[in-house]
Design a protein around this motif. Structure first.
Motif, PDB file in Angstrom:
ATOM      1  N   ASP A 111       0.733  -1.132  -0.061  1.00  0.00           N
ATOM      2  CA  ASP A 111       0.113   0.019  -0.031  1.00  0.00           C
ATOM      3  C   ASP A 111       0.711   1.343   0.073  1.00  0.00           C
ATOM      4  OD1 ASP A 111      -2.666   1.101   0.257  1.00  0.00           O
ATOM      5  OD2 ASP A 111      -2.183   1.879   2.057  1.00  0.00           O
ATOM      6  N   THR A 149      -6.318  -2.062  -5.865  1.00  0.00           N
ATOM      7  CA  THR A 149      -6.447  -2.007  -4.452  1.00  0.00           C
ATOM      8  C   THR A 149      -7.302  -3.087  -4.098  1.00  0.00           C
ATOM      9  OG1 THR A 149      -8.397  -0.678  -4.641  1.00  0.00           O
ATOM     10  CG2 THR A 149      -6.384   0.464  -4.407  1.00  0.00           C
ATOM     11  N   TRP A 167      -4.417  -2.120  10.543  1.00  0.00           N
ATOM     12  CA  TRP A 167      -5.465  -2.358   9.480  1.00  0.00           C
ATOM     13  C   TRP A 167      -6.640  -1.328   9.703  1.00  0.00           C
ATOM     14  CZ3 TRP A 167      -6.082  -5.344   5.282  1.00  0.00           C
ATOM     15  CH2 TRP A 167      -7.173  -5.436   4.619  1.00  0.00           C
ATOM     16  N   ARG A 190      -5.553   2.256   8.717  1.00  0.00           N
ATOM     17  CA  ARG A 190      -5.483   2.482   7.234  1.00  0.00           C
ATOM     18  C   ARG A 190      -6.741   2.440   6.435  1.00  0.00           C
ATOM     19  NH1 ARG A 190      -1.201  -1.137   7.783  1.00  0.00           N
ATOM     20  NH2 ARG A 190      -2.550  -2.773   6.895  1.00  0.00           N
ATOM     21  N   HIS A 191      -7.719   1.650   7.024  1.00  0.00           N
ATOM     22  CA  HIS A 191      -8.932   1.124   6.238  1.00  0.00           C
ATOM     23  C   HIS A 191     -10.272   1.655   6.748  1.00  0.00           C
ATOM     24  CE1 HIS A 191      -6.813  -1.047   3.313  1.00  0.00           C
ATOM     25  NE2 HIS A 191      -5.914  -1.668   4.027  1.00  0.00           N
ATOM     26  N   GLN A 235     -15.250  -0.349   5.171  1.00  0.00           N
ATOM     27  CA  GLN A 235     -15.090  -0.832   4.142  1.00  0.00           C
ATOM     28  C   GLN A 235     -13.466  -1.386   4.006  1.00  0.00           C
ATOM     29  OE1 GLN A 235     -17.162  -1.290   1.466  1.00  0.00           O
ATOM     30  NE2 GLN A 235     -15.732  -2.407   0.193  1.00  0.00           N
TER      31      GLN A 235
END
Length: 706
Positions: A51, A58, A79, A82-83, A87
């Motif tokens: 990433d 992606t 995680w 970042r996300h 989603q």
């Protein structure tokens, strides 16, 4: 698939290669991923690297479903940073094969990680019923740990061709009149006030270090909060001397330079000393099984070298340091110990500290347990002792019958090899026991279910050998014939040894029979005037399964003594099973007689009386509110174990460290604050149980009630 989806079958080689697996997710545009937490952890690392170095394809993930092993929410922090949690959605599902895989579900949110929540497994899926029960198959209150039992439509019929195991794990539900079954999972959980379940670990894999029960996941959670730690696991290993140690296995991010010393110092802010790993091993990645779970057997075993401990070896520099190092090496059973190595890091505990003090006395080196606890390295202790004036404490040897008057000695029966007065604790128990003779107030029953070979001859031989070695196991009490209450040590006794075969019963029937037997045994109150004040009962539960039960009067065995006795019984028993006949028991050089002599010396000391008279001057009795006019029966008084949440426990430990006191002192303060609130007065008196063992080389093996 019925809705147009596609199932992607992953090759074994790809599943074992995180970079290739990540590329497959990109190429196939996978939308729903089902993985174990350990496998996902490795995927996180690869995804983070890709990433940051690529702006091309992606991930298309809509949902990540975890299962197969416990999920530590803190491991999802990188995680989620970042996300986010929308989603993809992250869903934790708890399940077991015996219940057709899934049992509960829980969506994971960012706030779960932020608030330091445990391993949340959520609520039951609609066709299953969940029960959190204690050992008596009774529901436990909210917040209290218990074993999880599962019932409902998804339950399997049992194990193929394993009727015995099926009967053991699939039991009749005690909550319905219909023939509904429950599956005993072996997992420890608790209900939260929200109605959700938190997974706490396996019932049969609870970790105990230096007498403290430890949740390994809590240590792992704290490690993962440290900058630069990608993945970790904490395991327990026993060294060559049998000392159990915590070992941390870590995967660091590139550029991170943590080492054992700095890690331990950082963790000290949030964890007590007994939860600090003795050493850390750094790996490129954590090993996984073919199913994607953490492969504990593949973790490298820690070396016994002191080079892996917190500090490098520094040899003694003075004669005093050399003398202390020799004593520590003997007690801790290590070849060499550096002057900056911490006593507790090396495996020291309260019992070994008594041995250190006792062996130092033998070499005319005098310091107290409190000083050893305060100065926990050889260098610090030696420096402290050099500034102190030696306080020589001489303990006189007490011969058999040495505490009796000549008149009482003349009355003793011929089969008695020693006699001495009761300790204050014993006298209180005997008094209250006689006052309430029918309720078996100090009638203790300790019981263990064991998976092991049973040989009646060897087991009884082990018990009789211990009775011959420990005087307290041959002791009776006489409260009528002498000038004061006496305990008589008889030359020989035969310990009652009973065997019941209940192997033909089902698991549920065995439990009910054992509960019935316990109630029956309580009615067979031990006679204080007859030795021995113990008996052993065996219930045969299977070919290699039996229940060991020890019945004793509390006046001869306290909690430590029961544990010590049981340990010695099985140590000797296993030696006999292995064919060993010589050196089965190491002789004990001191006995409970020595403790009684020390107590009487202290009771006769004028300064001891003055100290307590000053402490208790003008005291007032602490009144407590009474909610019932009737005295509850002993068995009706509930006992609950309540686990503190992670944040509260962390704050309590930080407070203890800031005040430089043990955590138990903080809890005692809370206890006193509650009594203050209940009684409405600030002058509070309460009681504490403390260890009164003499500071002798084998005091940890002395049986008695101190």
């Amino acid at each position: 698939m019925l809705h147009g989806g596609k199932l992607v079958v992953v090759s074994y080689e790809t599943s074992r290669t995180p970079a290739a697996f990540y590329q497959l997710l990109l190429n196939e545009q996978v939308t729903v991923l089902n993985q174990t937490p350990s496998a996902f952890e490795q995927l996180q690392q690869v995804e983070a690297a890709f990433d940051s170095s690529s702006t091309e394809a992606t991930l298309a993930l809509r949902a990540v479903i975890f299962g197969g092993e416990a999920l530590e929410l803190s491991r999802l922090r990188p995680w989620l940073q970042r996300h986010g949690d929308e989603q993809p959605q992250l869903i934790n599902m708890y399940g077991i094969t015996e219940t057709t895989v899934h049992v509960t579900y829980r969506r994971i949110r960012w706030e779960d990680v932020e608030q330091g929540r445990g391993s949340m497994i959520g609520r039951a899926i609609p066709d299953l019923q969940l029960y959190v029960l204690n050992n008596s198959l009774q529901p436990v209150p909210i917040g209290v740990a218990g074993q999880l039992y599962v019932g409902g439509a998804g339950l399997a019929a049992g194990y193929l061709n394993r009727a015995d195991l099926t009967a053991q794990r699939f039991i009749q539900s005690p909550f319905t009149s219909e023939k509904q079954r429950l599956y005993q999972t072996g997992d420890l959980v608790r209900y939260l006030a929200t109605g959700e379940l938190e997974y706490l670990g396996r019932v049969d894999q609870q970790v105990k270090i230096r007498g403290f029960r430890i949740e390994l996941g809590e240590i792992e959670s704290q490690l993962l909060k440290l900058t630069g730690i990608q993945a970790c696991t904490v395991q327990v290993f026993a060294d060559a001397q049998g000392v159990r140690r915590l070992v941390g296995y870590l995967v660091q991010q590139e550029g991170s330079d943590w080492e054992t010393g700095s890690l331990r110092r950082q963790l000290q802010a949030d964890l007590p000393d007994y939860m600090l790993p003795s050493l850390f091993i750094f790996l490129n990645e954590l090993p996984l099984t073919a199913n994607g779970k953490l492969d504990r057997r593949a973790l490298p075993e820690p070396e016994s070298s002191l080079a892996q401990l917190e500090l490098e070896y520094v040899a003694p520099r003075t004669p005093l340091e050399a003398q202390l190092a020799a004593i520590w090496s003997e007690v801790l059973q290590r070849d060499k110990i550096g002057v900056h190595a911490n006593f507790f890091t090396l495996g020291g505990d309260s019992i070994r500290s008594i041995q250190i003090v006792a062996k130092a006395k033998e070499q005319e080196l005098y310091f107290s347990l409190q000083e050893l606890f305060q100065y926990q390295t050889i260098a610090a202790l030696a420096a402290h002792l050099q500034t102190q004036k030696p306080q020589v404490i001489v303990q006189a040897t007490v011969l058999p019958f040495g505490l009796l008057s000549e008149k009482d000695r003349q009355k003793l029966p011929a089969d008695v090899e020693d006699a001495y007065p009761l300790a204050l604790m014993q006298a209180g128990m005997v008094y209250h026991g006689q006052l309430n003779a029918d309720n078996g107030m100090y009638h203790d029953i300790t019981s263990y279910h064991l998976e092991a070979e049973f040989n009646a001859e060897y087991f009884q031989q082990a018990i009789q050998l211990l009775a011959a070695e420990h005087p307290v196991l041959r002791t009776s009490f006489d409260i009528n014939s002498y000038s004061e209450f006496l305990q008589l040590v008889h030359k020989q006794v035969q310990v009652p040894f009973l065997i019941h075969d209940i192997s033909a019963m089902t698991e549920m029937e065995q439990r009910e029979e054992l509960l019935r037997w316990i109630e029956e045994d309580k009615q067979q109150v031990l006679n204080l005037a007859e030795a021995p004040l113990i008996r052993v009962t065996i219930h045969l539960r299977g070919d290699k399964s039996f229940q060991f039960s020890l019945t004793c009067h509390h006046a001869i065995l306290d909690g430590w003594s029961v544990a010590s006795f049981v340990t010695e019984v099985f140590t000797v028993y296993l030696k006999l099973l292995q064919g060993q006949q010589d050196n089965l028991i190491e002789p004990v050089t001191h006995s409970y007689h020595d403790f009684v002599a020390l107590e009487r010396t202290q009771l006769a000391a004028a300064d001891e009386h003055l100290y307590w008279q000053e402490k208790l001057a003008n005291y007032s009795v602490t009144p407590l509110p009474v909610w019932s006019s009737t005295e509850p029966e002993e068995e009706d008084v509930p006992q609950f174990t309540l686990a503190l949440d992670t944040e509260t426990a962390r704050q309590l430990r930080k407070l203890a460290q800031r005040l430089t006191v043990p955590s138990k002192s903080i809890l005692l303060t809370a206890h006193l604050a509650v009594l203050t609130a209940l009684s409405g007065q600030a002058d509070i008196i309460t009681g504490l149980v403390s260890n009164g063992r003499p500071e002798t080389t084998d005091s940890e093996r002395i049986l008695g009630c101190s």
